[in-house]
Design a protein around this motif. Sequence first.
Motif, PDB file in Angstrom:
ATOM      1  N   TRP A  76      -0.953  16.972  -4.277  1.00 45.46           N
ATOM      2  CA  TRP A  76      -2.365  16.888  -3.881  1.00 45.46           C
ATOM      3  C   TRP A  76      -2.728  18.106  -3.047  1.00 45.46           C
ATOM      4  O   TRP A  76      -1.923  18.570  -2.236  1.00 45.46           O
ATOM      5  CB  TRP A  76      -2.619  15.617  -3.062  1.00 45.46           C
ATOM      6  CG  TRP A  76      -2.416  14.370  -3.845  1.00 45.46           C
ATOM      7  CD1 TRP A  76      -1.315  13.562  -3.817  1.00 45.46           C
ATOM      8  CD2 TRP A  76      -3.307  13.789  -4.796  1.00 45.46           C
ATOM      9  NE1 TRP A  76      -1.467  12.519  -4.696  1.00 45.46           N
ATOM     10  CE2 TRP A  76      -2.676  12.627  -5.303  1.00 45.46           C
ATOM     11  CE3 TRP A  76      -4.570  14.139  -5.258  1.00 45.46           C
ATOM     12  CZ2 TRP A  76      -3.276  11.819  -6.260  1.00 45.46           C
ATOM     13  CZ3 TRP A  76      -5.173  13.322  -6.202  1.00 45.46           C
ATOM     14  CH2 TRP A  76      -4.532  12.178  -6.695  1.00 45.46           C
ATOM     15  N   LYS A 105      -6.557   8.374   2.368  1.00 47.22           N
ATOM     16  CA  LYS A 105      -5.557   7.479   2.964  1.00 47.22           C
ATOM     17  C   LYS A 105      -4.183   8.156   2.931  1.00 47.22           C
ATOM     18  O   LYS A 105      -3.447   8.158   3.915  1.00 47.22           O
ATOM     19  CB  LYS A 105      -5.517   6.159   2.174  1.00 47.22           C
ATOM     20  CG  LYS A 105      -4.409   5.223   2.618  1.00 47.22           C
ATOM     21  CD  LYS A 105      -4.641   3.778   2.204  1.00 47.22           C
ATOM     22  CE  LYS A 105      -4.533   3.540   0.727  1.00 47.22           C
ATOM     23  NZ  LYS A 105      -4.659   2.120   0.375  1.00 47.22           N
ATOM     24  N   LEU A 106      -3.878   8.767   1.796  1.00 45.78           N
ATOM     25  CA  LEU A 106      -2.572   9.416   1.633  1.00 45.78           C
ATOM     26  C   LEU A 106      -2.391  10.574   2.611  1.00 45.78           C
ATOM     27  O   LEU A 106      -1.363  10.673   3.283  1.00 45.78           O
ATOM     28  CB  LEU A 106      -2.421   9.906   0.190  1.00 45.78           C
ATOM     29  CG  LEU A 106      -1.047  10.443  -0.196  1.00 45.78           C
ATOM     30  CD1 LEU A 106      -0.007   9.356  -0.056  1.00 45.78           C
ATOM     31  CD2 LEU A 106      -1.060  10.971  -1.617  1.00 45.78           C
ATOM     32  N   ASP A 153       0.832  -1.210   0.000  1.00 51.49           N
ATOM     33  CA  ASP A 153       0.000   0.000   0.000  1.00 51.49           C
ATOM     34  C   ASP A 153       0.864   1.256   0.000  1.00 51.49           C
ATOM     35  O   ASP A 153       0.611   2.211  -0.727  1.00 51.49           O
ATOM     36  CB  ASP A 153      -0.908   0.043   1.238  1.00 51.49           C
ATOM     37  CG  ASP A 153      -2.014  -1.005   1.192  1.00 51.49           C
ATOM     38  OD1 ASP A 153      -2.393  -1.397   0.087  1.00 51.49           O
ATOM     39  OD2 ASP A 153      -2.477  -1.423   2.269  1.00 51.49           O
ATOM     40  N   VAL A 154       1.883   1.257   0.892  1.00 49.68           N
ATOM     41  CA  VAL A 154       2.724   2.448   1.021  1.00 49.68           C
ATOM     42  C   VAL A 154       3.487   2.701  -0.276  1.00 49.68           C
ATOM     43  O   VAL A 154       3.562   3.837  -0.758  1.00 49.68           O
ATOM     44  CB  VAL A 154       3.704   2.316   2.208  1.00 49.68           C
ATOM     45  CG1 VAL A 154       4.641   3.505   2.261  1.00 49.68           C
ATOM     46  CG2 VAL A 154       2.945   2.184   3.513  1.00 49.68           C
ATOM     47  N   LYS A 194      -8.512   6.676  -1.604  1.00 53.23           N
ATOM     48  CA  LYS A 194      -7.084   6.722  -1.901  1.00 53.23           C
ATOM     49  C   LYS A 194      -6.487   8.050  -1.442  1.00 53.23           C
ATOM     50  O   LYS A 194      -5.447   8.085  -0.771  1.00 53.23           O
ATOM     51  CB  LYS A 194      -6.921   6.556  -3.409  1.00 53.23           C
ATOM     52  CG  LYS A 194      -5.516   6.663  -3.914  1.00 53.23           C
ATOM     53  CD  LYS A 194      -5.477   6.586  -5.438  1.00 53.23           C
ATOM     54  CE  LYS A 194      -5.505   7.961  -6.025  1.00 53.23           C
ATOM     55  NZ  LYS A 194      -5.982   8.149  -7.351  1.00 53.23           N
ATOM     56  N   MET A 231       1.554   4.305  -2.961  1.00 53.52           N
ATOM     57  CA  MET A 231       1.311   5.740  -2.812  1.00 53.52           C
ATOM     58  C   MET A 231       2.217   6.545  -3.752  1.00 53.52           C
ATOM     59  O   MET A 231       1.887   7.658  -4.152  1.00 53.52           O
ATOM     60  CB  MET A 231       1.544   6.173  -1.362  1.00 53.52           C
ATOM     61  CG  MET A 231       0.451   5.695  -0.416  1.00 53.52           C
ATOM     62  SD  MET A 231       0.782   6.138   1.299  1.00 53.52           S
ATOM     63  CE  MET A 231      -0.551   5.248   2.121  1.00 53.52           C
ATOM     64  N   GLY A 232       3.366   5.969  -4.103  1.00 51.31           N
ATOM     65  CA  GLY A 232       4.255   6.641  -5.037  1.00 51.31           C
ATOM     66  C   GLY A 232       3.683   6.752  -6.446  1.00 51.31           C
ATOM     67  O   GLY A 232       4.163   7.543  -7.252  1.00 51.31           O
ATOM     68  N   THR A 233       2.647   5.961  -6.736  1.00 53.50           N
ATOM     69  CA  THR A 233       2.041   6.014  -8.075  1.00 53.50           C
ATOM     70  C   THR A 233       0.790   6.896  -8.105  1.00 53.50           C
ATOM     71  O   THR A 233       0.254   7.163  -9.179  1.00 53.50           O
ATOM     72  CB  THR A 233       1.627   4.607  -8.569  1.00 53.50           C
ATOM     73  OG1 THR A 233       0.531   4.139  -7.755  1.00 53.50           O
ATOM     74  CG2 THR A 233       2.766   3.620  -8.458  1.00 53.50           C
ATOM     75  N   TYR A 234       0.334   7.351  -6.938  1.00 55.69           N
ATOM     76  CA  TYR A 234      -0.922   8.120  -6.877  1.00 55.69           C
ATOM     77  C   TYR A 234      -0.859   9.382  -7.741  1.00 55.69           C
ATOM     78  O   TYR A 234      -1.836   9.753  -8.376  1.00 55.69           O
ATOM     79  CB  TYR A 234      -1.240   8.535  -5.432  1.00 55.69           C
ATOM     80  CG  TYR A 234      -1.758   7.421  -4.550  1.00 55.69           C
ATOM     81  CD1 TYR A 234      -1.805   6.110  -4.996  1.00 55.69           C
ATOM     82  CD2 TYR A 234      -2.212   7.710  -3.263  1.00 55.69           C
ATOM     83  CE1 TYR A 234      -2.275   5.099  -4.165  1.00 55.69           C
ATOM     84  CE2 TYR A 234      -2.685   6.709  -2.433  1.00 55.69           C
ATOM     85  CZ  TYR A 234      -2.718   5.408  -2.883  1.00 55.69           C
ATOM     86  OH  TYR A 234      -3.179   4.425  -2.072  1.00 55.69           O
ATOM     87  N   GLU A 279       3.575  15.457  -3.822  1.00 54.56           N
ATOM     88  CA  GLU A 279       2.986  14.880  -5.022  1.00 54.56           C
ATOM     89  C   GLU A 279       1.931  15.794  -5.645  1.00 54.56           C
ATOM     90  O   GLU A 279       1.298  15.421  -6.636  1.00 54.56           O
ATOM     91  CB  GLU A 279       2.354  13.519  -4.693  1.00 54.56           C
ATOM     92  CG  GLU A 279       3.375  12.408  -4.560  1.00 54.56           C
ATOM     93  CD  GLU A 279       3.759  11.831  -5.918  1.00 54.56           C
ATOM     94  OE1 GLU A 279       4.753  12.306  -6.471  1.00 54.56           O
ATOM     95  OE2 GLU A 279       3.074  10.924  -6.410  1.00 54.56           O
ATOM     96  N   PHE A 295       4.111  14.011   2.114  1.00 59.17           N
ATOM     97  CA  PHE A 295       4.316  13.327   0.843  1.00 59.17           C
ATOM     98  C   PHE A 295       3.189  13.690  -0.128  1.00 59.17           C
ATOM     99  O   PHE A 295       3.427  13.922  -1.312  1.00 59.17           O
ATOM    100  CB  PHE A 295       4.363  11.807   1.062  1.00 59.17           C
ATOM    101  CG  PHE A 295       4.709  11.021  -0.158  1.00 59.17           C
ATOM    102  CD1 PHE A 295       6.027  10.874  -0.553  1.00 59.17           C
ATOM    103  CD2 PHE A 295       3.717  10.412  -0.916  1.00 59.17           C
ATOM    104  CE1 PHE A 295       6.352  10.154  -1.696  1.00 59.17           C
ATOM    105  CE2 PHE A 295       4.032   9.687  -2.058  1.00 59.17           C
ATOM    106  CZ  PHE A 295       5.354   9.555  -2.444  1.00 59.17           C
TER     107      PHE A 295
END
Lengths: 274, 427
Positions: free
Chosen positions: B176, B162-163, A103-104, B159, A107-110, B174, B170
């Motif tokens: 967001w 969760k992030l 899962d973690v 998703k 997150m790098g692909t989100y 990214e 992070f």
Amino acid sequence: MTPPKSTDPNPPAIEVHDLTVSYHAKPVLWDIDVEIPAGKLVGVVGPNGAGKSTLLRAMLGLVRPASGWVRIHGEPLKRGDHGCGYVPQRESVDWDFPVSVLDVVLMGTYGRLGWFRRPGKREKDLAFHCLEQVGIVELAKRQISQLSGGQQQRVFLARALAQDARVYLMDEPFAGVDAATEAAIFEVLHELRASGRTVVVVHHDLQTVEEYFDHVLLLHLRLVAAGPIETTFTRENLLATYGGRLTLLDEAAEAVRRGAAGGPGWRPPAAPKR
Amino acid sequence: MLGLEYNTAVVLAGTAALGLAAGSTGSLALLRRRALLADALSHATLPGICIAFMVTGSRSFAALLTGALITGILGVLVVVMISRRGKIREDAAIGIVLGTFFGGGIALSGIIQRRGADAAQAGLDSFLLGQTAGMLLSDAITIGVIALITVALVVLLGKEWKLICFDPDFAGVEGWPVRALDLLLMLLITVTVVIALPAVGVVLTAAILIIPATAARLWVDRLGPMLILASIFGVLSGSVGTVISAGTAGLPAGPVIVLSASAIFVVSLLFSPRRGIIARARSRVAQRRRQERRRLLGSIYEGIEESHVPMIGEAELARRRSWGPGRMRKHLEKASRRGLIVWGSTGIALTDSGKTLAEKIVRDERIWQQYLLSQAQIDRDLIDLDAAEIGQILPKAMVEELEAVLRAKGRLPGAAAIDTETPGGAS
């Protein structure tokens, strides 16, 4: 502040200009001007409280500077633009959070997935590949609270690899990790450089700076020096960076002496040049 | 269903929908560390309910909930503002806002009652402790629709949330919009609190968000299953609480719903296979046994090493450890059964396999101790006496150096082998 557009057709990986960050009128970073060339492994070194992490966070746009700007490959920092790979300090998250290792890393692909879409097979394959690179693919299904410190660090590294960025910024990835993890991180750093990425690493261990990095950035609120290891990582510059904190330097010197004498020093670094 | 009256069936549907929304929203609130804020929020709705009643003069569901929503949001904003601008810790800010707004609400409701409206009293009291009996079909439908929207949002933005719950920095890197996502989550929590108010009441609403989510976390280790299980727990507490409350005259629904959730929580806390109290106590005991076993062999080894006699007397061994005779015997019997020691009337000796194990134990301990003594940058976290092989944790060269130091001091086990003779009168 928004930086002017770069006119350089081949801009450096990171440019920092006139950067000052302060918390309540106390400067944490003071008037930093530095350019980091592309494709290098760069160590950021300085005493505790020198502003190393803050510099990294400013490059990532996570702190608002009092003045100055940062450009990544000639472009200003923009929201919605996944420009930098980021490995935060391990302690910055709750490792009891209900997610698995996979899962973690996903997150790098989100960032590339965008809104609402969930990671599919392609993303999972990529995540497994990144876990393989850091050598913990067998832990993919494990809950993150069951990881050792070194394994946690590797998970963060794998997540950054999944970001597939041109510039990587890492905050103390070598702090408190076991020997195998240290070797794995070292190898990943070299692979990143070999594929033309730029990697900036906040580092605390003077003894390994010369072994690990091409360039070094010596920081103590102000930028003391920056450049290739051979010309920059000198005793003179270290004294200017660490000032009165001689015990640390003495330890480094001691390690150097042991290494030079062929004694049992366990990772003999080359002597700092004068 | 189950021969329930029409009214009870309506109420049951409403509270079940409520439990569904509370479970999933509560999980996110918990993981974003907003549990206390949810409590302040629910208390801050009371003045809004009173003001809405005073203005409209009616006990209309929509009007009262709108009032609740307004002062609830206001309360959250004040918490954020005074903790961020005023350099006041967030827990203190939450306490201040909770007290002030709730106090204001109680004062207002006092005024309303003094004006002598019996109907008002009935209406407002139900908002304090929760009252499901008066729930209309339209109310249940409102709750159901909002609950469905909530669940849909959690599924859609799972998703992203969760992030930002796990690693907001992070998420920012990214690109967001962390602030906006955070605000939306807070709004979701607010709406859930508000629709829970009539059934559960101002005082207890936060509990219906927090308790099912916490209980679910004890059973599962991933976010998706946690959201589902928390929702199931929420639905269960909502419906069980409603049925009990409806069947018992004078029992307000809010406390019964919350107590149902508490019962689920207590069972979870006790019996969760990895995080439960019983499981953790067991693993602590096992850990202590392992450590004592290690120390038993280590002490025998050290005794033999010092005396240069291949066995150690029971009295001498007892002197080295702090265990009572009972525990000592138990450990000795176990080690003897495992073929690690020979325990005779004259003393205790190590077998060959016992010696190999003891050497490793003592060697590892001494290497770690030497590591702490001699390495400039000590990292205590790395020390792990249960580790199979030190060489996997510390660099090989460092282990060799530490061993060399120990060897020079004559303290490296296995360097000068100790004997493993069988003591006389072996049993």
